[in-house]
Design an enzyme around this catalytic site. Structure first.
Site, PDB file in Angstrom:
ATOM      1  N   SER A   1       6.629 -76.877   4.412  1.00  0.00           N
ATOM      2  CA  SER A   1       6.031 -78.070   3.653  1.00  0.00           C
ATOM      3  C   SER A   1       4.656 -77.919   3.249  1.00  0.00           C
ATOM      4  CB  SER A   1       6.277 -79.386   4.499  1.00  0.00           C
ATOM      5  OG  SER A   1       5.211 -80.469   3.864  1.00  0.00           O
TER       6      SER A   1
ATOM      7  N   TYR B   1       4.695 -84.345  12.014  1.00  0.00           N
ATOM      8  CA  TYR B   1       5.414 -83.673  10.976  1.00  0.00           C
ATOM      9  C   TYR B   1       4.751 -82.308  10.531  1.00  0.00           C
ATOM     10  CZ  TYR B   1       7.891 -82.703   6.349  1.00  0.00           C
ATOM     11  OH  TYR B   1       8.425 -82.085   5.382  1.00  0.00           O
TER      12      TYR B   1
END
Ligand code: NAP
Length: 250
Positions: free
Chosen positions: A158, A171
């Site tokens: 990401s 995350y």
């Protein structure tokens, strides 16, 4: 000439005879990749935690002309233990004898809190699903990947796994770990056929994106089916020798 995986073009049987397991293929990017890979000839093993959702993907693949019948692997990455992983690997070994592609796609977002406010139990859950389960799956599948002539492992990163940003908490940290994991695996296998690479999908119209950005205009986002070329590139024969890299899908 080097290939830009984002604009990679390929024949419609590029993944023929490849056995590919995609984690989190019940929804979002994993589901779109499962359908596309099956249409390109891959024998897809659909992994997820929800049998009804996986069965829907299975049925959709059965509708694709010429696509091999997929398999379903139900393992909840939050609660699975060593035995669950071993049973899964043994069933794939007895059915297929090898694994050509492993796509680590399943992840959870957790909550958007500051580090100061982040709940420790939630932190552990996110790190467990996004990192520790990925380790367990990789470890248990390595012997099957080594039985392939052209094995490829893809990790899903990401933007917040490359530059830390406020309120992305566990995350973001899990995606930094994912980038590192892919590099460690690549380096350990630099003298073998196995390649290991990361893909950052970029902003994509899925439930996870909706949870992270509930107010944004979803119509402006790419759909999962629009970002799949780099996945196909890394799963197929044209990426032989490419390892330890991190790609952007957009
Ligand atoms: P998604 O729509 O939320 O799909 C996530 C998938 O993971 C689903 O199939 C989900 O299963 C599965 N999963 C979650 N927890 C699981 C568990 N405990 N056990 C087994 N399976 C589990 O997310 P997505 O947007 O497609 O994300 C796919 C990957 O891309 C993730 O690694 C994500 O971090 C990354 N990513 C996405 C974006 C984006 O904008 N969408 C951007 C950057 C990176 P269920 O169907 O049962 O929930």
């Amino acid at each position: 000439m080097s290939i830009d995986p984002r604009s990679y073009e390929y024949p419609d049987d590029i993944l023929k005879n490849r056995i590919v397991l995609i984690t989190g293929s019940s929804d979002g990017i994993g589901k779109a990749l499962a359908l596309h890979a099956a249409g390109l000839g891959a024998q897809v093993i659909l992994h997820g935690r929800s049998v009804p959702k996986l069965e829907k993907v299975y049925d959709a693949i059965e509708e694709i002309d010429g696509a091999p019948t997929p398999s379903i692997a139900v393992v909840d990455l939050e609660s699975a233990n060593a035995e669950s992983y071993m049973t899964l690997a043994q069933s794939i070994e007895s059915e297929f004898g090898r694994l050509d592609g492993l796509v680590h796609n399943a992840s959870i977002l957790g909550e958007r809190y500051s580090i100061e406010q982040y709940d420790a139990v939630l932190w552990q859950k996110v790190m467990h699903v996004n990192v520790t389960a990925t380790f367990a799956l990789t470890q248990v599948f390595l012997p099957l990947l080594h039985k392939s002539d052209d094995p490829s492992v893809i990790f899903t990163s990401s933007g917040v796994g490359r530059t830390g940003k406020s309120f992305w908490g566990a995350y973001a940290v899990s995606k930094f770990a994912t980038e590192g994991f892919s590099q460690v695996l690549a380096d350990e296998h630099r003298h073998s056929k196995l390649r290991s690479n990361c893909i950052n999908p970029g902003a994509t119209r899925t439930n996870m994106r909706l949870a992270a950005y509930p107010a944004e205009d979803r119509d402006l986002l790419k759909r999962p089916e629009d970002i799949l070329a780099p996945y196909v590139y890394l799963l197929g024969p044209d990426s032989k020798g490419i390892t330890g890299e991190s790609f952007d899908a957009q």
